[in-house]
Design a protein around this motif. Structure first.
Motif, PDB file in Angstrom:
ATOM      1  N   PHE A 191       0.792  -1.230   0.000  1.00  0.00           N
ATOM      2  CA  PHE A 191       0.000   0.000   0.000  1.00  0.00           C
ATOM      3  C   PHE A 191       0.824   1.281   0.000  1.00  0.00           C
ATOM      4  CE2 PHE A 191      -2.645  -3.277   2.009  1.00  0.00           C
ATOM      5  CZ  PHE A 191      -3.825  -3.142   1.292  1.00  0.00           C
ATOM      6  N   GLY A 192       2.142   1.185   0.132  1.00  0.00           N
ATOM      7  CA  GLY A 192       2.951   2.383   0.300  1.00  0.00           C
ATOM      8  C   GLY A 192       2.840   3.383  -0.829  1.00  0.00           C
ATOM      9  N   THR A 193       2.769   2.910  -2.044  1.00  0.00           N
ATOM     10  CA  THR A 193       2.673   3.806  -3.196  1.00  0.00           C
ATOM     11  C   THR A 193       1.253   3.912  -3.736  1.00  0.00           C
ATOM     12  OG1 THR A 193       3.201   1.972  -4.719  1.00  0.00           O
ATOM     13  CG2 THR A 193       5.046   3.284  -3.868  1.00  0.00           C
ATOM     14  N   ARG A 194       0.272   3.387  -3.007  1.00  0.00           N
ATOM     15  CA  ARG A 194      -1.107   3.366  -3.495  1.00  0.00           C
ATOM     16  C   ARG A 194      -2.055   3.791  -2.378  1.00  0.00           C
ATOM     17  NH1 ARG A 194      -1.835  -2.253  -4.212  1.00  0.00           N
ATOM     18  NH2 ARG A 194      -3.750  -1.882  -5.375  1.00  0.00           N
ATOM     19  N   PRO A 195      -2.108   5.082  -2.069  1.00  0.00           N
ATOM     20  CA  PRO A 195      -2.992   5.539  -0.982  1.00  0.00           C
ATOM     21  C   PRO A 195      -4.457   5.262  -1.268  1.00  0.00           C
ATOM     22  CG  PRO A 195      -2.130   7.404  -2.239  1.00  0.00           C
ATOM     23  CD  PRO A 195      -1.366   6.199  -2.680  1.00  0.00           C
ATOM     24  N   GLU A 196      -4.833   5.263  -2.542  1.00  0.00           N
ATOM     25  CA  GLU A 196      -6.233   4.987  -2.857  1.00  0.00           C
ATOM     26  C   GLU A 196      -6.618   3.559  -2.478  1.00  0.00           C
ATOM     27  OE1 GLU A 196      -4.051   3.424  -6.400  1.00  0.00           O
ATOM     28  OE2 GLU A 196      -3.821   5.034  -4.941  1.00  0.00           O
ATOM     29  N   ALA A 197      -5.673   2.622  -2.649  1.00  0.00           N
ATOM     30  CA  ALA A 197      -5.939   1.240  -2.249  1.00  0.00           C
ATOM     31  C   ALA A 197      -6.041   1.134  -0.727  1.00  0.00           C
ATOM     32  CB  ALA A 197      -4.842   0.320  -2.774  1.00  0.00           C
ATOM     33  N   ALA A 198      -5.191   1.868  -0.006  1.00  0.00           N
ATOM     34  CA  ALA A 198      -5.268   1.862   1.453  1.00  0.00           C
ATOM     35  C   ALA A 198      -6.606   2.419   1.930  1.00  0.00           C
ATOM     36  CB  ALA A 198      -4.111   2.672   2.031  1.00  0.00           C
ATOM     37  N   LEU A 199      -7.062   3.509   1.303  1.00  0.00           N
ATOM     38  CA  LEU A 199      -8.335   4.107   1.700  1.00  0.00           C
ATOM     39  C   LEU A 199      -9.497   3.162   1.431  1.00  0.00           C
ATOM     40  CD1 LEU A 199      -9.862   6.548   2.782  1.00  0.00           C
ATOM     41  CD2 LEU A 199      -9.930   7.462   0.453  1.00  0.00           C
ATOM     42  N   THR A 200      -9.468   2.490   0.301  1.00  0.00           N
ATOM     43  CA  THR A 200     -10.518   1.518  -0.010  1.00  0.00           C
ATOM     44  C   THR A 200     -10.520   0.368   0.990  1.00  0.00           C
ATOM     45  OG1 THR A 200     -10.499   2.050  -2.367  1.00  0.00           O
ATOM     46  CG2 THR A 200     -11.352  -0.104  -1.752  1.00  0.00           C
ATOM     47  N   ALA A 201      -9.325  -0.109   1.344  1.00  0.00           N
ATOM     48  CA  ALA A 201      -9.232  -1.213   2.292  1.00  0.00           C
ATOM     49  C   ALA A 201      -9.784  -0.833   3.664  1.00  0.00           C
ATOM     50  CB  ALA A 201      -7.772  -1.667   2.415  1.00  0.00           C
ATOM     51  N   LEU A 202      -9.660   0.433   4.042  1.00  0.00           N
ATOM     52  CA  LEU A 202     -10.094   0.865   5.370  1.00  0.00           C
ATOM     53  C   LEU A 202     -11.561   1.271   5.416  1.00  0.00           C
ATOM     54  CD1 LEU A 202      -7.024   3.016   6.516  1.00  0.00           C
ATOM     55  CD2 LEU A 202      -7.641   0.705   7.246  1.00  0.00           C
ATOM     56  N   THR A 203     -12.061   1.830   4.327  1.00  0.00           N
ATOM     57  CA  THR A 203     -13.425   2.388   4.356  1.00  0.00           C
ATOM     58  C   THR A 203     -14.416   1.644   3.474  1.00  0.00           C
ATOM     59  OG1 THR A 203     -12.941   3.933   2.548  1.00  0.00           O
ATOM     60  CG2 THR A 203     -12.462   4.680   4.794  1.00  0.00           C
ATOM     61  N   GLY A 204     -13.923   0.897   2.501  1.00  0.00           N
ATOM     62  CA  GLY A 204     -14.814   0.182   1.594  1.00  0.00           C
ATOM     63  C   GLY A 204     -15.348   1.012   0.452  1.00  0.00           C
ATOM     64  N   ILE A 205     -14.984   2.294   0.365  1.00  0.00           N
ATOM     65  CA  ILE A 205     -15.485   3.138  -0.721  1.00  0.00           C
ATOM     66  C   ILE A 205     -14.638   2.959  -1.976  1.00  0.00           C
ATOM     67  CG2 ILE A 205     -16.262   4.842   0.960  1.00  0.00           C
ATOM     68  CD1 ILE A 205     -13.962   6.660  -0.166  1.00  0.00           C
ATOM     69  N   LYS A 206     -15.132   3.448  -3.083  1.00  0.00           N
ATOM     70  CA  LYS A 206     -14.332   3.513  -4.302  1.00  0.00           C
ATOM     71  C   LYS A 206     -13.522   4.795  -4.238  1.00  0.00           C
ATOM     72  CE  LYS A 206     -14.602   3.260  -9.332  1.00  0.00           C
ATOM     73  NZ  LYS A 206     -15.506   3.162 -10.520  1.00  0.00           N
ATOM     74  N   ALA A 207     -12.257   4.672  -3.859  1.00  0.00           N
ATOM     75  CA  ALA A 207     -11.421   5.844  -3.593  1.00  0.00           C
ATOM     76  C   ALA A 207     -10.995   6.514  -4.886  1.00  0.00           C
ATOM     77  CB  ALA A 207     -10.189   5.433  -2.790  1.00  0.00           C
ATOM     78  N   PRO A 208     -10.894   7.841  -4.884  1.00  0.00           N
ATOM     79  CA  PRO A 208     -10.439   8.561  -6.082  1.00  0.00           C
ATOM     80  C   PRO A 208      -8.960   8.295  -6.355  1.00  0.00           C
ATOM     81  CG  PRO A 208     -10.631  10.064  -4.223  1.00  0.00           C
ATOM     82  CD  PRO A 208     -11.209   8.756  -3.767  1.00  0.00           C
ATOM     83  N   HIS A 209      -8.592   8.371  -7.642  1.00  0.00           N
ATOM     84  CA  HIS A 209      -7.201   8.174  -8.030  1.00  0.00           C
ATOM     85  C   HIS A 209      -6.453   9.495  -8.194  1.00  0.00           C
ATOM     86  CE1 HIS A 209      -8.588   4.095  -8.780  1.00  0.00           C
ATOM     87  NE2 HIS A 209      -7.325   3.719  -8.911  1.00  0.00           N
ATOM     88  N   ALA A 210      -7.164  10.607  -8.125  1.00  0.00           N
ATOM     89  CA  ALA A 210      -6.513  11.910  -8.259  1.00  0.00           C
ATOM     90  C   ALA A 210      -5.526  12.126  -7.116  1.00  0.00           C
ATOM     91  CB  ALA A 210      -7.562  13.025  -8.257  1.00  0.00           C
ATOM     92  N   HIS A 211      -4.349  12.642  -7.440  1.00  0.00           N
ATOM     93  CA  HIS A 211      -3.293  12.970  -6.468  1.00  0.00           C
ATOM     94  C   HIS A 211      -2.786  11.736  -5.734  1.00  0.00           C
ATOM     95  CE1 HIS A 211      -4.573  17.100  -7.132  1.00  0.00           C
ATOM     96  NE2 HIS A 211      -5.806  16.757  -6.807  1.00  0.00           N
ATOM     97  N   ALA A 212      -2.949  10.564  -6.327  1.00  0.00           N
ATOM     98  CA  ALA A 212      -2.550   9.336  -5.641  1.00  0.00           C
ATOM     99  C   ALA A 212      -1.079   8.995  -5.840  1.00  0.00           C
ATOM    100  CB  ALA A 212      -3.413   8.162  -6.115  1.00  0.00           C
TER     101      ALA A 212
END
Length: 310
Positions: A191-212
């Motif tokens: 997850f280090g280079t993929r904050p959107e994947a970390a956010l999805t794993a924690l919240t279950g939402i479809k995280a945005p890829h902008a500024h990722a």
């Protein structure tokens, strides 16, 4: 409202994750995701939660901190926030203290117990990012030396490399301090280079890829680290370029083995204390996974030319 404490750790792309959240905060608010980061937590919001100098005003600083948090959380609920993510790596300690004591977040249990009390039982989940111990300590040393910390000695490197404490101890302490929360562990390698994947794993939402793909606070390479130090300190660094590698091969192997044991423990269920976060972009194989044709050696039905008996 679900409250998630993202506790770092340090040197695990936490600053980059926080920047990603800040850049996307308005879109995330529309999805019911709230965010508190260091810009908020370090401006007095957490003041009084951890012990400090003796107070002379007669005010109960812990009670005041609890009141501030309840007021802010109430405001988030009224704005329609369903999940509040609080990201602050200093909740679990400091890199400088780890290096000074040669220990990996030794007081994390007491610290997290105070945050659990301050939030008044509202915390439902805690997230901890971890990374291979050889790269964690190397990154921490480079960060500290660039800011004036003394160069590590052979004895201090040995103490770090062969310490009995690893991420398993940190996770166990947090779980003991906050037994009623869900503890998620996010490997930096995934997850280090993929904050959107970390956010999805924690919240279950479809995280945005902008500024990722913003990268902040990365460790300095050898040539940049050498240029940032006084000549006497720079002379202690090895020659060459690229990443600084202060540990010997044997020390690196010991640190990697300890991390592999931690990951195996987490993958095996972590004694029910924590869950290893899964990559949301990877789909698990079904009941009947696809079978690939593999051929070993020559096909059985291929004719072979035999030498004559002559």
């Amino acid at each position: 409202m679900k409250v998630i404490l993202h506790t770092g750790a340090h040197r695990c792309a936490t600053t980059s994750f926080q920047e990603y959240m800040r850049q996307n905060v308005h879109g995330l608010n529309r999805q019911g995701i709230g965010f508190w980061g260091p810009y908020r937590t370090r401006k007095g919001l957490f003041h009084g939660i951890q012990p400090g100098p003796a107070q002379v005003t007669g005010r109960d600083l812990v009670q005041r901190a609890q009141g501030r948090l309840r007021i802010r959380m109430t405001g988030c609920r009224e704005r329609g926030i369903k999940q509040l993510l609080v990201s602050e790596e200093n909740m679990i300690g400091a890199v400088r203290q780890n290096l000074r004591l040669g220990d990996l977040y030794g007081g994390v249990g007491e610290r997290m117990a105070r945050y659990a009390q301050a939030f008044g039982g509202a915390v439902s989940d805690v997230a901890l990012s971890i990374r291979s111990l050889d790269s964690y300590w190397t990154s921490g040393l480079a960060f500290a030396v660039a800011r004036g910390h003394k160069m590590p000695t052979a004895a201090s490197l040995d103490r770090l490399a062969y310490s009995a404490r690893s991420w398993r101890g940190v996770i166990t302490d947090i779980a003991a301090a906050m037994p009623d929360v869900n503890l998620h562990v996010l490997p930096f390698e995934t997850f280090g280079t993929r904050p959107e994947a970390a956010l999805t794993a924690l919240t279950g939402i479809k995280a945005p890829h902008a500024h990722a793909r913003v990268r902040l606070n990365a460790s300095l390479c050898l040539q940049d680290l050498r240029a940032s130090l006084p000549p006497a300190a720079a002379a202690e660094l090895p020659e060459g370029t690229g990443r600084w590698r202060p540990f010997s091969d044997a020390q690196t192997a010991a640190l990697r083995e300890a991390y592999a044991d931690d990951i195996m423990w987490l993958a095996g269920g972590a004694d029910g204390l924590a869950a290893l976060a899964q990559d949301p972009d990877k789909q698990a194989a079904g009941t009947n996974p696809p079978r690939k044709d593999l051929t070993r050696g020559r096909p059985d039905d291929k004719q072979r030319r035999m030498a004559g008996s002559g």
